[in-house]
Enzyme design. Structure first.
Site, mmCIF file in Angstrom:
data_model
loop_
_atom_site.group_PDB
_atom_site.id
_atom_site.type_symbol
_atom_site.label_atom_id
_atom_site.label_comp_id
_atom_site.label_asym_id
_atom_site.label_seq_id
_atom_site.Cartn_x
_atom_site.Cartn_y
_atom_site.Cartn_z
ATOM 1 N N GLY A 1 -14.645 -22.236 -9.595
ATOM 2 C CA GLY A 1 -13.607 -23.249 -9.437
ATOM 3 C C GLY A 1 -14.297 -24.596 -9.495
ATOM 4 N N HIS A 2 -14.157 -25.269 -10.624
ATOM 5 C CA HIS A 2 -14.860 -26.539 -10.831
ATOM 6 C C HIS A 2 -13.848 -27.684 -10.793
ATOM 7 C CE1 HIS A 2 -18.319 -24.231 -12.991
ATOM 8 N NE2 HIS A 2 -18.174 -23.910 -11.721
ATOM 9 N N GLN B 1 -21.264 -20.953 -10.199
ATOM 10 C CA GLN B 1 -21.881 -20.494 -8.948
ATOM 11 C C GLN B 1 -23.176 -21.284 -8.677
ATOM 12 O OE1 GLN B 1 -20.830 -17.616 -11.254
ATOM 13 N NE2 GLN B 1 -18.899 -18.187 -10.351
ATOM 14 N N ARG C 1 -22.579 -0.066 -19.852
ATOM 15 C CA ARG C 1 -22.249 0.051 -21.282
ATOM 16 C C ARG C 1 -20.923 0.767 -21.525
ATOM 17 N NH1 ARG C 1 -27.730 2.754 -21.819
ATOM 18 N NH2 ARG C 1 -27.025 3.177 -19.709
ATOM 19 N N ASP D 1 -20.362 -24.372 -5.528
ATOM 20 C CA ASP D 1 -19.517 -25.483 -5.073
ATOM 21 C C ASP D 1 -20.307 -26.748 -4.756
ATOM 22 O OD1 ASP D 1 -17.359 -23.765 -5.300
ATOM 23 O OD2 ASP D 1 -17.492 -23.118 -3.208
ATOM 24 N N ARG E 1 -15.145 -23.238 3.641
ATOM 25 C CA ARG E 1 -16.575 -23.053 3.356
ATOM 26 C C ARG E 1 -17.356 -23.209 4.648
ATOM 27 N NH1 ARG E 1 -16.066 -27.202 -1.557
ATOM 28 N NH2 ARG E 1 -15.139 -25.813 -3.084
ATOM 29 N N ALA F 1 -12.304 -24.046 -3.887
ATOM 30 C CA ALA F 1 -11.436 -24.474 -4.991
ATOM 31 C C ALA F 1 -10.734 -23.286 -5.653
ATOM 32 C CB ALA F 1 -12.261 -25.241 -6.026
ATOM 33 N N LYS G 1 -17.749 -32.071 -11.162
ATOM 34 C CA LYS G 1 -17.753 -33.537 -11.185
ATOM 35 C C LYS G 1 -18.919 -34.056 -12.033
ATOM 36 C CE LYS G 1 -18.838 -37.727 -9.424
ATOM 37 N NZ LYS G 1 -18.726 -38.813 -8.512
ATOM 38 N N THR H 1 -10.300 -19.912 -3.968
ATOM 39 C CA THR H 1 -9.569 -19.068 -3.017
ATOM 40 C C THR H 1 -8.993 -19.851 -1.843
ATOM 41 O OG1 THR H 1 -11.623 -18.625 -1.850
ATOM 42 C CG2 THR H 1 -10.985 -17.028 -3.540
ATOM 43 N N LYS I 1 -20.569 -29.261 -9.217
ATOM 44 C CA LYS I 1 -21.001 -29.174 -10.621
ATOM 45 C C LYS I 1 -19.924 -29.748 -11.549
ATOM 46 C CE LYS I 1 -21.453 -24.711 -10.197
ATOM 47 N NZ LYS I 1 -21.219 -24.568 -8.751
ATOM 48 N N VAL J 1 -20.938 -40.231 -4.639
ATOM 49 C CA VAL J 1 -20.460 -40.714 -3.329
ATOM 50 C C VAL J 1 -18.949 -40.529 -3.170
ATOM 51 C CG1 VAL J 1 -22.348 -42.336 -2.937
ATOM 52 C CG2 VAL J 1 -20.354 -43.079 -4.267
ATOM 53 N N GLY J 2 -18.363 -39.758 -4.067
ATOM 54 C CA GLY J 2 -16.924 -39.493 -4.004
ATOM 55 C C GLY J 2 -16.562 -38.555 -5.133
ATOM 56 N N LEU K 1 -22.790 -37.221 -0.817
ATOM 57 C CA LEU K 1 -23.574 -38.015 0.136
ATOM 58 C C LEU K 1 -22.641 -38.572 1.212
ATOM 59 C CD1 LEU K 1 -26.369 -39.314 0.790
ATOM 60 C CD2 LEU K 1 -25.505 -41.367 -0.353
HETATM 61 P P1 GDP Z 1 -18.275 -26.841 -8.204
HETATM 62 O O1 GDP Z 1 -17.788 -25.441 -8.114
HETATM 63 O O2 GDP Z 1 -19.753 -26.936 -8.075
HETATM 64 O O3 GDP Z 1 -17.754 -27.555 -9.413
HETATM 65 O O4 GDP Z 1 -17.684 -27.610 -6.931
HETATM 66 P P2 GDP Z 1 -16.178 -27.517 -6.378
HETATM 67 O O5 GDP Z 1 -15.301 -28.270 -7.281
HETATM 68 O O6 GDP Z 1 -15.825 -26.107 -6.081
HETATM 69 O O7 GDP Z 1 -16.360 -28.217 -4.979
HETATM 70 C C1 GDP Z 1 -16.881 -29.485 -4.853
HETATM 71 C C2 GDP Z 1 -15.866 -30.347 -4.118
HETATM 72 O O8 GDP Z 1 -16.465 -31.566 -3.773
HETATM 73 C C3 GDP Z 1 -14.651 -30.705 -4.951
HETATM 74 O O9 GDP Z 1 -13.549 -30.847 -4.116
HETATM 75 C C4 GDP Z 1 -15.025 -32.060 -5.547
HETATM 76 O O10 GDP Z 1 -13.903 -32.842 -5.908
HETATM 77 C C5 GDP Z 1 -15.763 -32.650 -4.398
HETATM 78 N N1 GDP Z 1 -16.810 -33.622 -4.714
HETATM 79 C C6 GDP Z 1 -17.776 -33.581 -5.655
HETATM 80 N N2 GDP Z 1 -18.639 -34.589 -5.483
HETATM 81 C C7 GDP Z 1 -18.193 -35.275 -4.402
HETATM 82 C C8 GDP Z 1 -18.680 -36.398 -3.693
HETATM 83 O O11 GDP Z 1 -19.707 -36.969 -4.001
HETATM 84 N N3 GDP Z 1 -17.962 -36.811 -2.597
HETATM 85 C C9 GDP Z 1 -16.811 -36.204 -2.222
HETATM 86 N N4 GDP Z 1 -16.158 -36.691 -1.190
HETATM 87 N N5 GDP Z 1 -16.347 -35.128 -2.846
HETATM 88 C C10 GDP Z 1 -17.035 -34.673 -3.914
HETATM 89 P P1 IMO Z 2 -18.437 -22.171 -8.435
HETATM 90 O O1 IMO Z 2 -18.743 -22.061 -9.905
HETATM 91 C C1 IMO Z 2 -18.977 -20.570 -4.456
HETATM 92 C C2 IMO Z 2 -19.215 -16.236 -4.084
HETATM 93 C C3 IMO Z 2 -18.099 -15.512 -3.373
HETATM 94 C C4 IMO Z 2 -18.879 -14.353 -2.784
HETATM 95 C C5 IMO Z 2 -19.884 -14.041 -3.870
HETATM 96 C C6 IMO Z 2 -19.451 -12.909 -4.783
HETATM 97 O O2 IMO Z 2 -17.125 -22.774 -8.147
HETATM 98 O O3 IMO Z 2 -19.582 -22.804 -7.714
HETATM 99 P P2 IMO Z 2 -17.670 -12.731 -6.750
HETATM 100 O O4 IMO Z 2 -16.198 -12.946 -6.729
HETATM 101 O O5 IMO Z 2 -18.407 -13.582 -7.703
HETATM 102 O O6 IMO Z 2 -18.046 -11.284 -6.883
HETATM 103 O O7 IMO Z 2 -18.145 -13.148 -5.250
HETATM 104 O O8 IMO Z 2 -20.036 -15.220 -4.619
HETATM 105 N N1 IMO Z 2 -18.791 -17.088 -5.215
HETATM 106 C C7 IMO Z 2 -18.787 -18.410 -5.181
HETATM 107 N N2 IMO Z 2 -19.058 -19.267 -4.165
HETATM 108 N N3 IMO Z 2 -18.692 -21.045 -5.675
HETATM 109 C C8 IMO Z 2 -18.450 -20.207 -6.709
HETATM 110 O O9 IMO Z 2 -18.291 -20.647 -7.961
HETATM 111 C C9 IMO Z 2 -18.451 -18.828 -6.470
HETATM 112 N N4 IMO Z 2 -18.237 -17.739 -7.238
HETATM 113 C C10 IMO Z 2 -18.458 -16.687 -6.467
HETATM 114 O O10 IMO Z 2 -17.499 -16.311 -2.390
HETATM 115 O O11 IMO Z 2 -19.595 -14.795 -1.660
HETATM 116 MG MG MG Z 3 -16.428 -24.325 -7.013
#
Ligand code: GDP
Ligand code: IMO
Ligand code: MG
Length: 491
Positions: A111-112, A292, A212, A84, A372, A366, A89, A368, A87, A481-482, A399
């Site tokens: 969840g991206h 992840q 396997r 999270d 966080r 994003a 973005k 579940t 990535k 920054v957003g 930031l």
């Molecule tokens: P990912 O799994 O690495 O793609 O990240 P997620 O989407 O799960 O969580 C990142 C969260 O931060 C999302 O809600 C994005 O929209 C948000 N986000 C990403 N970059 C920024 C930032 O620079 N500022 C703010 N305010 N939100 C951001």
């Molecule tokens: P993105 O790609 C954050 C965490 C779960 C749990 C551990 C194992 O959005 O960054 P799993 O369901 O994979 O067996 O869970 O990994 N986890 C994540 N945490 N971002 C994720 O993906 C995650 N995918 C799994 O919360 O701690």
């Molecule tokens: Mg995510």
């Protein structure tokens, strides 16, 4: 430097004392190398004639050639922390320069988040590039696919006006997530030693792959083969489910729903290894979208509180069949602070910072929706992540999350049993007992959201960014920054 990963520089350097025979040998070696690597510029290389003396013209050609190769870099993007990091973005920003976006590991546990034309999308299995017209998306062999969830994701995107037809390929070697995987995951989470998984069946599905005994997309494409294998698996897993006190599952229902999903997915299933290699030959730029983060990696993460795939840079190769020497750069994404969802140590966890970010409506999962856990920036972790991933460039996100935090703490080392540690210990209990050594830096107490160039950021924010990049050991190339695409500073 990047070029060396494509074709070793030495292969083309011509020494002034080289004889004609040596040159010929070199030329043949070069041709062999060129053929072997199936470089798209094979034709151009073959035309480069090697003579006894180096020519400045040749050097110039080489320089241009280098620039050309660098400009079409294949990029691995990974999370440097616990997932999270933002990535989605950053992928969205980098997709502008890419032709193909590939997922190589994980499943719909990811969840991206991407904001596209003012609409928020959360992508789970489909690469984030799907939102941009003209980009091809690939789900590689290393991904575990829940076909029913994937069809639902495709349908959801269709409804939002995103076209998915010839722009998506799914590896026939990708393993399937089946309902018994999800139930086993849920059952294990009810017991002691829970990991806090996403309950998407990821661990059990990768477990079957390693044992396997898994079913793959190729099985699903052959209904008779699939049904036969599925029946045996369901008989076996129902015994396990019953022993755990869970309800057995119906073969007929699973068979029907999976075969229906399989028919929906049939047009997308392909040999993605061949597709990607041909694309590389044609000079296409590939972005490998990590899911992840480094500390959720099955080998390098905070085991057992990890996911079940290789989330680090190496996973991009094994999960797609694209070899390491075809990769040009690794971009590491990290938040300006730390977050984690699920169980396991987060050494810099801070209740006040967590509370503050949640009160701003930030840091809810994003996938579940879980809260966080939040903490200060942990340079011990990111330095180690830099080592494992070979991070060339850093993208620092969120930031703005620290805009009104003053002072800001940065963890520069851990203390365990009175000893200073500069790298995280392998053992989960030891990590949980690590105390962070903090440095305090001044905050900037103003919004950074409007900054579009590095110089427009407050001096204290610039200092902080430089500081955490230096501690991590990689070059800062992007600041976010957003959440929106435009809220990005490219250095
Ligand atoms: P990912 O799994 O690495 O793609 O990240 P997620 O989407 O799960 O969580 C990142 C969260 O931060 C999302 O809600 C994005 O929209 C948000 N986000 C990403 N970059 C920024 C930032 O620079 N500022 C703010 N305010 N939100 C951001
Ligand atoms: P993105 O790609 C954050 C965490 C779960 C749990 C551990 C194992 O959005 O960054 P799993 O369901 O994979 O067996 O869970 O990994 N986890 C994540 N945490 N971002 C994720 O993906 C995650 N995918 C799994 O919360 O701690
Ligand atoms: Mg995510």
């Amino acid at each position: 430097m990047l070029l060396c990963r494509h074709l070793p520089l030495g292969k083309l350097s011509v020494s002034p004392t080289r004889t004609a025979a040596e040159s010929k040998e070199k030329e043949q070696e070069l041709k062999k190398e060129s053929r072997k690597t199936q470089n798209l510029l094979r034709g151009d290389l073959a035309n480069l004639s090697f003579v006894g003396k180096p020519s400045t013209l040749l050097a110039k050609c080489w320089e241009i050639f280098c620039l050309f190769l660098i400009s079409m870099a294949n990029t691995i993007l990974i999370g440097m922390q616990w997932g999270d990091e933002g990535k989605g973005k950053i992928i969205d920003v980098l997709t502008a320069q890419a032709d193909i976006v590939v997922r190589s590991q994980g499943g719909n546990n990811a969840g991206h988040t991407v904001i596209h034309r003012g609409v928020k999308y959360v992508l789970h299995l489909i690469p984030s590039g799907i939102l941009r017209r003209g980009k091809i998306c690939v789900i590689g062999n290393g991904v575990v696919v829940d076909p029913v969830a994937l069809v639902a994701e495709i349908d959801g995107l269709h409804k939002l006006g995103i076209k998915i037809d010839k722009n998506l390929f799914i590896s026939s070697c990708a393993h399937l997530v089946l309902p018994y995987h999800r139930i086993l995951d849920e059952q294990r989470e009810l017991r002691r030693g829970r990991i806090g998984t996403t309950k998407r069946g990821i661990g059990p599905a990768y477990g079957d792959k390693a044992a396997r005994t898994g079913l793959r997309m190729s099985d699903l494409m052959q209904p008779i083969v699939f049904s036969k294998k599925l029946q045996a698996k369901i008989i076996e897993n129902n015994r396990i489910l019953q022993a755990l006190g869970a309800k057995p599952i119906s073969f007929r229902e699973v068979n029907e729903s999976y075969l229906a999903a399989g028919e929906n997915l049939r047009p997308f299933v392909a040999n993605t290894v061949v597709y990607l290699h041909r694309a590389i030959e044609r000079g296409k730029k590939i972005l490998f979208e990590g899911a992840q983060g480094t500390f959720l990696d099955i080998d390098h993460g905070t085991y057992p509180y990890v996911t079940s795939s290789n989330t680090t840079a190496g996973g991009a190769c094994t999960g797609t069949g694209v070899p390491p020497h075809r990769m040009d750069r690794v971009v590491g994404v990290m938040k300006a602070y730390s977050t984690r969802v699920g169980e396991g140590a987060l050494p810099t966890e801070d209740a006040q910072l967590t509370q503050r970010l949640h009160s701003l409506g930030r840091e809810f999962g994003a996938t579940t929706g879980r809260k966080r856990r939040c903490g200060w920036f942990d340079a011990v972790a990111t330095r180690y992540a830099e080592m494992i991933n070979g991070t060339d460039e850093l993208a620092i996100t969120n930031l703005d999350g620290l805009d009104h935090v003053d002072p800001i703490r940065v963890c520069v080392a851990y203390r365990l049993n009175g000893k200073r540690l500069d790298v995280p210990p392998c053992d989960a209990c030891q990590l949980a007992n690590c105390e962070p050594f903090y440095e305090e830096v001044r905050g900037w107490n103003t919004s950074t959201r409007a900054a579009r160039t590095f110089s427009k950021l407050p001096a204290a924010a610039r200092k902080y960014l430089r500081y955490i990049s230096e501690l991590t050991g990689a070059k800062l190339s992007m600041v976010s920054v957003g959440p929106a695409r435009g809220e990005t500073i490219v250095l």
